[in-house]
Design a protein around this motif. Structure first.
Motif: not given
Ligand code: TXA
Ligand code: MG
Length: 324
Positions: A80-82, A84-85, A186, A189, A208, A211
């Motif tokens: 998810n976004e986090v 990937s970051a 992770c 979200d 992050i 998050k």
């Protein structure tokens, strides 16, 4: 059984031999930037079972799958976004991401303990990278020590703990960081730190921001099974936050601290005479091993900021009451 062959990973054939041993279902110990891993082909359940029996590890405790790069990691799990970051910021490096497992994942159920998540890590170590590239698939690897005992930061630790069960040990000298990766959940979200480790909480927060969930996995009821209270335990009794040393005790100090009665100590190991937490992390498991013949180890205070969070976490577990 015969004992492990210790190979110099710089020899031309060593990496190819180690990759072939993994393919054949054998166990290979390899260095990472954190600690030595006890590796097996993640897709081969029989090979994975050998890890559990070699370590004497509770089989519900899932393993980290190590990969050569981000592309290989994306084949195993959903980012998810986090996630990937965090991967962008810290991989290759001492960070493990727990993400939803993909249907196409080749990691065996035994290695994930039947969970629908999988723990992934791309290590930052040239020998690990060469081995993972040559092998061409995920390699599960816990720290290469008997379950519950102090983690291995040298090839000699590995040979002493697990020699008979390992077919090859790639000896690249002591590991640089000396304390395990930070494990972050992770699967939702918000990211949650399940195990403090080499990447500090501050660094994660910088990457992050909000998050990162405030509470750790432990407090939120999410359990990384490896977070059993008693873990990293030497045979000796461990006494924390000691400001004095009792007759016959060994002492672990930090920043040249002189506890009362230090002259009584059977031996003294200063984790970092200059108060450097990175040096202290690198020395921690060696200190616990070296002083392990003492009946009791008095551990003087280590600050809790930065890498100190992971150091104090390991020390608390080393001191926790044992089941047996
Ligand atoms: O630095 C490290 O992380 C080393 C090197 C060899 O990579 N490995 C290591 O592995 O420390 P191990 O097996 O000692 O610790 C793995 C941790 C355990 O706390 C385990 O419970 C957690 O990761 N873990 C693995 N898969 C998980 C999952 N699906 N969900 C939650 N926690 C998981
Ligand atoms: Mg371990």
């Amino acid at each position: 059984m015969t004992s492990a062959r210790v190979l110099d990973p710089h020899d031309a054939s060593a990496i190819a031999e180690a990759a072939a041993a993994l393919k054949a279902g054998a166990l290979v110990s390899f260095p990472t930037e954190t600690v030595y891993g006890l590796g097996a082909d993640a897709a081969n359940a029989r090979a994975v079972a050998r890890i559990y029996s070699a370590k004497g590890r509770p089989s519900f405790n899932p393993l980290i799958a190590h990969l050569a790069d981000m592309d290989a990691a994306r084949q195993q799990g959903t980012f998810n976004e986090v996630a990937s970051a965090l991967a962008d910021r810290f991989w290759p490096g001492p960070l493990t991401l727990v993400v939803p497992r993909k249907d196409t994942s080749t990691v065996s159920d035994l290695a994930t303990a039947g969970l629908d998540s999988v723990a992934l890590r791309v290590p930052d170590n040239a020998v690990a990278h060469a081995l993972l590239s040559a092998f061409g698939g995920p390699v599960v690897a816990p720290s290469a020590n008997r379950s519950g005992y102090v983690s291995a930061t040298t090839a000699q630790h590995v040979a002493g703990d697990l020699g008979e069960a390992v077919s090859i040990i790639l000896d690249a000298g002591p590991t640089g960081i000396g304390i395990e990766s930070t494990v972050i959940d992770c699967t939702a979200d918000m990211a949650r730190i399940l195990r403090p480790g080499a990447v500090t909480r501050e660094a994660v927060r910088n990457a992050i921001g909000d998050k990162l969930a405030q509470e750790s996995g432990e407090n939120s009821g999410i359990i990384a099974p490896g977070m059993l209270a008693s873990h990293y335990a030497p045979n000796a009794r461990v006494r924390l936050n000691a400001t004095d040393v009792q007759a016959g005790e060994a002492a672990i100090t930090f920043n040249a601290f002189q506890p009362a009665g230090i002259e009584n100590a059977s031996s003294v190991f200063d984790l970092s005479p200059t108060g450097d937490l990175e040096e202290a992390a690198a020395n921690l498991f060696t200190a616990l091993r070296e002083l392990d013949t003492a009946g009791s180890i008095a551990v003087c205070p280590v600050p809790c900021d930065g890498l100190g969070e992971a150091i104090n976490d390991r020390l608390r577990r080393a001191a926790a009451p044992r089941d047996s």
